[in-house]
Design a protein around this motif. Structure first.
Motif, PDB file in Angstrom:
ATOM      1  N   VAL A   1      -0.513   1.719 -20.907  1.00  0.00           N
ATOM      2  CA  VAL A   1      -0.618   3.135 -20.565  1.00  0.00           C
ATOM      3  C   VAL A   1       0.181   3.985 -21.543  1.00  0.00           C
ATOM      4  CG1 VAL A   1      -0.105   4.871 -18.804  1.00  0.00           C
ATOM      5  CG2 VAL A   1      -1.078   2.671 -18.132  1.00  0.00           C
ATOM      6  N   LEU A   2       1.410   3.564 -21.854  1.00  0.00           N
ATOM      7  CA  LEU A   2       2.231   4.326 -22.798  1.00  0.00           C
ATOM      8  C   LEU A   2       1.647   4.271 -24.208  1.00  0.00           C
ATOM      9  CD1 LEU A   2       5.874   3.504 -21.634  1.00  0.00           C
ATOM     10  CD2 LEU A   2       4.553   5.590 -21.265  1.00  0.00           C
ATOM     11  N   ALA A   3       1.021   3.139 -24.567  1.00  0.00           N
ATOM     12  CA  ALA A   3       0.373   3.059 -25.873  1.00  0.00           C
ATOM     13  C   ALA A   3      -0.773   4.060 -25.970  1.00  0.00           C
ATOM     14  CB  ALA A   3      -0.130   1.637 -26.127  1.00  0.00           C
ATOM     15  N   LEU A   4      -1.548   4.198 -24.885  1.00  0.00           N
ATOM     16  CA  LEU A   4      -2.644   5.173 -24.874  1.00  0.00           C
ATOM     17  C   LEU A   4      -2.093   6.601 -24.917  1.00  0.00           C
ATOM     18  CD1 LEU A   4      -5.007   3.501 -22.250  1.00  0.00           C
ATOM     19  CD2 LEU A   4      -5.411   3.754 -24.706  1.00  0.00           C
ATOM     20  N   ARG A   5      -1.012   6.841 -24.194  1.00  0.00           N
ATOM     21  CA  ARG A   5      -0.375   8.157 -24.266  1.00  0.00           C
ATOM     22  C   ARG A   5       0.104   8.448 -25.689  1.00  0.00           C
ATOM     23  NH1 ARG A   5       0.991  11.197 -19.967  1.00  0.00           N
ATOM     24  NH2 ARG A   5       0.603  10.341 -17.893  1.00  0.00           N
ATOM     25  N   THR A   6       0.613   7.416 -26.345  1.00  0.00           N
ATOM     26  CA  THR A   6       1.076   7.582 -27.720  1.00  0.00           C
ATOM     27  C   THR A   6      -0.083   7.933 -28.640  1.00  0.00           C
ATOM     28  OG1 THR A   6       2.871   6.000 -27.350  1.00  0.00           O
ATOM     29  CG2 THR A   6       2.254   6.453 -29.639  1.00  0.00           C
ATOM     30  N   GLY A   7      -1.205   7.228 -28.464  1.00  0.00           N
ATOM     31  CA  GLY A   7      -2.381   7.553 -29.270  1.00  0.00           C
ATOM     32  C   GLY A   7      -2.854   8.974 -29.038  1.00  0.00           C
ATOM     33  N   MET A   8      -2.820   9.391 -27.761  1.00  0.00           N
ATOM     34  CA  MET A   8      -3.202  10.768 -27.450  1.00  0.00           C
ATOM     35  C   MET A   8      -2.253  11.751 -28.134  1.00  0.00           C
ATOM     36  SD  MET A   8      -3.251  12.649 -23.713  1.00  0.00           S
ATOM     37  CE  MET A   8      -1.448  12.602 -23.634  1.00  0.00           C
ATOM     38  N   ARG A   9      -0.955  11.468 -28.066  1.00  0.00           N
ATOM     39  CA  ARG A   9       0.034  12.353 -28.694  1.00  0.00           C
ATOM     40  C   ARG A   9      -0.166  12.419 -30.205  1.00  0.00           C
ATOM     41  NH1 ARG A   9       2.075  15.470 -24.684  1.00  0.00           N
ATOM     42  NH2 ARG A   9       3.008  14.225 -23.017  1.00  0.00           N
TER      43      ARG A   9
ATOM     44  N   ALA B   1     -11.862  18.474 -19.389  1.00  0.00           N
ATOM     45  CA  ALA B   1     -12.395  18.310 -18.036  1.00  0.00           C
ATOM     46  C   ALA B   1     -13.172  17.014 -17.850  1.00  0.00           C
ATOM     47  CB  ALA B   1     -13.285  19.504 -17.680  1.00  0.00           C
ATOM     48  N   THR B   2     -13.687  16.428 -18.942  1.00  0.00           N
ATOM     49  CA  THR B   2     -14.489  15.204 -18.825  1.00  0.00           C
ATOM     50  C   THR B   2     -13.639  13.950 -18.634  1.00  0.00           C
ATOM     51  OG1 THR B   2     -14.534  14.831 -21.231  1.00  0.00           O
ATOM     52  CG2 THR B   2     -16.276  16.221 -20.289  1.00  0.00           C
ATOM     53  N   GLY B   3     -12.312  14.072 -18.735  1.00  0.00           N
ATOM     54  CA  GLY B   3     -11.444  12.900 -18.627  1.00  0.00           C
ATOM     55  C   GLY B   3     -11.686  12.041 -17.399  1.00  0.00           C
ATOM     56  N   PRO B   4     -11.747  12.618 -16.173  1.00  0.00           N
ATOM     57  CA  PRO B   4     -11.952  11.786 -14.987  1.00  0.00           C
ATOM     58  C   PRO B   4     -13.253  10.982 -14.995  1.00  0.00           C
ATOM     59  CG  PRO B   4     -11.144  13.967 -14.362  1.00  0.00           C
ATOM     60  CD  PRO B   4     -11.448  14.015 -15.828  1.00  0.00           C
ATOM     61  N   LEU B   5     -14.252  11.429 -15.742  1.00  0.00           N
ATOM     62  CA  LEU B   5     -15.513  10.683 -15.786  1.00  0.00           C
ATOM     63  C   LEU B   5     -15.324   9.312 -16.431  1.00  0.00           C
ATOM     64  CD1 LEU B   5     -18.048  13.498 -16.790  1.00  0.00           C
ATOM     65  CD2 LEU B   5     -17.501  12.622 -14.500  1.00  0.00           C
ATOM     66  N   PHE B   6     -14.375   9.184 -17.366  1.00  0.00           N
ATOM     67  CA  PHE B   6     -14.119   7.883 -17.991  1.00  0.00           C
ATOM     68  C   PHE B   6     -13.400   6.948 -17.019  1.00  0.00           C
ATOM     69  CE2 PHE B   6     -14.725  10.755 -21.554  1.00  0.00           C
ATOM     70  CZ  PHE B   6     -15.533  10.012 -22.396  1.00  0.00           C
TER      71      PHE B   6
ATOM     72  N   ALA C   1     -10.763   8.633 -21.645  1.00  0.00           N
ATOM     73  CA  ALA C   1     -10.054   9.794 -21.099  1.00  0.00           C
ATOM     74  C   ALA C   1      -8.922  10.213 -22.018  1.00  0.00           C
ATOM     75  CB  ALA C   1      -9.517   9.464 -19.707  1.00  0.00           C
ATOM     76  N   TRP C   2      -8.204   9.244 -22.547  1.00  0.00           N
ATOM     77  CA  TRP C   2      -7.074   9.565 -23.434  1.00  0.00           C
ATOM     78  C   TRP C   2      -7.559  10.138 -24.759  1.00  0.00           C
ATOM     79  CZ3 TRP C   2      -2.694   9.463 -20.857  1.00  0.00           C
ATOM     80  CH2 TRP C   2      -2.627   8.661 -19.724  1.00  0.00           C
ATOM     81  N   ILE C   3      -8.770   9.786 -25.151  1.00  0.00           N
ATOM     82  CA  ILE C   3      -9.330  10.339 -26.389  1.00  0.00           C
ATOM     83  C   ILE C   3      -9.690  11.814 -26.198  1.00  0.00           C
ATOM     84  CG2 ILE C   3     -11.256  10.203 -28.016  1.00  0.00           C
ATOM     85  CD1 ILE C   3     -11.303   7.164 -27.509  1.00  0.00           C
ATOM     86  N   VAL C   4     -10.401  12.135 -25.106  1.00  0.00           N
ATOM     87  CA  VAL C   4     -10.775  13.538 -24.905  1.00  0.00           C
ATOM     88  C   VAL C   4      -9.563  14.387 -24.553  1.00  0.00           C
ATOM     89  CG1 VAL C   4     -13.138  12.977 -24.239  1.00  0.00           C
ATOM     90  CG2 VAL C   4     -11.386  13.175 -22.462  1.00  0.00           C
TER      91      VAL C   4
END
Length: 469
Positions: free
Chosen positions: A299-307, A338-343, A358-361
Motif C-alpha cells: 500500500v505504501l509503495a503504491l502511495r509512493t508511486g502516486m506521489r 472520481a474513477t478511483g473507486p471503480l478500480f 486507483a493509485w494511477i488515476v
C-alpha cells in the motif's frame, strides 16, 4: 531603515464589517528580489523535511498500528482515525482570532508546528502493550492524540498559507504551490517507501507480540523530522511586504466568509467532495487489507508511486493554472480522480491488482492539491484572508469527518450484508455498493465545481502602502 510598527485606528478594507487590530509597516523596507527567492527556497525546504516526517507517520501507518491493538469492531475505529484530523480542524475557525493576540503569524506558525510534532511523539508510547488497561482505551488514546496533533497542525497551516500569500505574488503563486508540492511529494514518497520496507522487514524477523514496534518506530522517527522542519521556516522573514497588516480578527470577522457568495460556491464544492470522499475511506483501507490480503508495504509503495506521479506534474499543473485558470484544471482532475473507486470494484482476491489503477488515476489529485488552495487565496480578500482560509478548511474538514464517520458506522452495521438489485439480476456485497456510490457522488461534484466563478483581477499584493491608504 528599520521598520517601525505602530497601531493605527482605521481599517483599510471594509472597516464596518471586519474589525481588526492593524499595524503599519514602514514603506521603505520591502524585501529585495534575492530576499524573496531565498525565502521561497527556505519554504521549499520546510515542506520537504516536514513531508518526510509526515510520510513516516502517515495515516495508513497509524491505521495499521490500530489494527495491531486487537479491537473487534474496527470499522468505526478506522473511521475515527481518518476523521479525527478533520473533526479537530473545525476548531481552526478560532485560528484567525488567536493569530496576533497570542503571537504574530510567524511565531504562531512555528509554535503550532513544533507543538504538533511533540504531541505526535506521545502517540506510539500511549499505544504500547500494557500502557493502557485495555485495547479499547489504547485505541481511544491513539485517536485523541491523533486529533490533537492535527488540531495544532491545522492552526499552523492557517498562518503559513496567509504568510505565503504575502510571500508570493499572484502571477506566480500557482507555480510556487506546484514546486513546493513537488518537494513535499518527494519527501513523502521517500519516507513512505522506507517506512514500508522497515515494517515489512520487522514483520518477517520478529515475533507476533512485537509487531506493533514495526509501526511505532517509524512514527517516532517521523516526529523528529517534523520538529526539524521548523528550522528553515524560522529563517523566513515574518513580513515580506511593506503594507498595512491585519491581525487578531474578531469573532464577527470569522463569520464574514459565510456571507461572501462567490466564496461560498467554493465552500459548497469542497464540502460535497469532502463528504463523499470520506464516505468510502473505511472500505478503501479495509478492502485491500482484509479482502485482498495486501500488506502495508504494498500500500505504501503504491502511495509512493502516486506521489512520484504528482511530483512530476505539480509544477506543470501550477503553470497551467496560472495561464488558463484554476477551475478548468480542477474539472479535468476531478473527472479522473472520481474513477478511483471503480478500480477497487474490479479487484477480487483472484485478481487483486485491479485496485492499482486507483493509485494511477489519483495522480490527478495534483490538480486539486495545487488549484484548490490557489483558488481559495484568489477568492479571499488580500488583507483579511485568515478567516477565509480557516472557514474553507474547517467546513470542508467537518464534512469530511462526517462522511468518514458515517462510512465507518455503515460498514460496522451492514458490512456483511448482500444487496439484491434490479429484480435479482444484480447481487452486490457492501464493498461493491460503497465503491459504486462513491464514484457516482464524486463525479456529481463537477456540478458544484462548474458553478464556481473564478476572478480575473489584478494582484492586490502589488499595491503599495500609499495606494492602500
Amino acid at each position: 531603515m528599520i521598520a517601525i510598527l505602530r497601531p493605527v485606528a482605521c481599517c483599510v478594507n471594509r472597516p464596518d464589517r471586519l474589525p481588526y487590530r492593524t499595524m503599519t509597516i514602514d514603506a521603505d523596507v520591502p524585501l529585495t528580489v534575492l530576499d524573496r527567492r531565498r525565502a521561497r527556497r527556505l519554504t521549499y525546504w520546510n515542506g520537504a523535511v516536514w513531508a518526510i516526517g509526515n510520510g513516516l507517520a502517515s495515516t495508513t501507518l497509524v491505521i495499521y498500528l490500530a489494527m495491531e491493538l486487537g479491537v473487534s469492531r474496527i470499522g468505526l475505529g478506522i473511521a475515527l482515525i481518518v476523521a479525527a484530523p478533520a473533526t479537530a480542524g473545525v476548531l481552526r475557525l478560532v485560528g484567525p482570532v488567536m493569530i496576533g493576540r497570542l503571537a504574530d503569524r510567524k511565531r504562531f506558525c512555528l509554535g503550532m508546528y513544533a507543538g504538533s510534532a511533540m504531541v505526535l511523539m506521545a502517540l506510539p508510547l500511549a499505544t504500547a502493550p500494557g500502557v493502557m488497561p485495555s485495547a479499547r482505551l489504547s485505541l481511544a488514546a491513539l485517536i485523541v492524540l491523533w486529533c490533537l496533533y492535527h488540531l495544532l497542525q491545522h492552526l499552523g497551516t492557517i498562518a503559513i498559507w496567509s504568510w505565503q500569500a504575502d510571500l508570493v505574488p499572484l502571477r506566480i503563486r500557482g507555480r510556487f504551490i506546484g514546486i513546493r508540492g513537488r518537494w513535499m511529494t518527494a519527501g513523502q514518497a521517500v519516507a513512505m517507501i522506507d517506512c514500508g520496507l522497515f515494517s515489512y522487514g520487522w514483520r518477517e524477523t520478529h515475533p507476533r507480540a512485537e509487531q506493533w514496534l514495526g509501526y511505532a518506530v517509524p512514527a517516532a522517527l517521523g516526529t523528529l523530522f517534523m520538529l526539524a522542519s521548523v528550522v528553515p521556516l524560522a529563517a523566513v522573514p515574518a513580513v515580506v511586504k511593506s503594507r498595512v497588516v491585519r491581525y487578531g480578527a474578531s469573532l464577527s470577522a470569522v463569520l464574514e466568509p459565510f456571507t461572501d457568495r462567490r466564496f461560498l460556491r467554493l465552500v459548497a464544492f469542497g464540502c460535497w467532495f469532502a463528504f463523499f470522499n470520506g464516505l468510502t475511506q473505511s472500505v478503501q483501507y479495509l478492502y485491500p487489507a482484509r479482502v485482498l490480503g495486501i500488506s502495508l508495504f504494498v500500500v505504501l509503495a503504491l502511495r509512493t508511486g502516486m506521489r512520484c506521479g504528482q511530483l512530476t506534474i505539480s509544477p506543470w499543473v501550477g503553470r497551467l493554472a496560472d495561464r488558463l485558470g484554476n477551475r478548468p484544471v480542477m474539472i479535468v482532475s476531478l473527472t479522473a480522480v472520481a474513477t478511483g473507486p471503480l478500480f477497487f470494484l474490479a479487484a477480487t482476491p483472484e485478481q487483486p491488482w485491479w485496485f492499482v489503477g486507483a493509485w494511477i488515476v489519483w495522480i490527478a489529485y495534483a490538480g486539486l492539491n495545487v488549484c484548490l488552495p490557489n483558488l481559495m487565496l484568489k477568492l479571499s480578500p488580500d488583507r483579511s484572508n485568515t478567516p477565509y482560509i480557516a472557514a474553507y478548511f474547517a467546513t470542508s474538514g467537518l464534512f469530511y469527518a462526517a462522511g468518514t464517520i458515517a462510512g465507518g458506522a455503515a460498514f460496522d452495521a451492514y458490512g456483511r450484508e448482500v444487496f439484491v438489485l434490479l429484480g435479482g439480476t444484480l447481487v452486490l456485497g457492501y464493498y461493491q455498493v460503497a465503491f459504486l456510490f462513491g464514484w457516482a457522488m464524486r463525479t456529481l461534484g463537477l456540478v458544484w465545481l462548474w458553478a464556481i466563478i473564478e476572478p480575473r483581477g489584478v494582484d492586490t499584493t502589488q499595491l503599495s502602502l500609499r495606494t492602500a491608504r
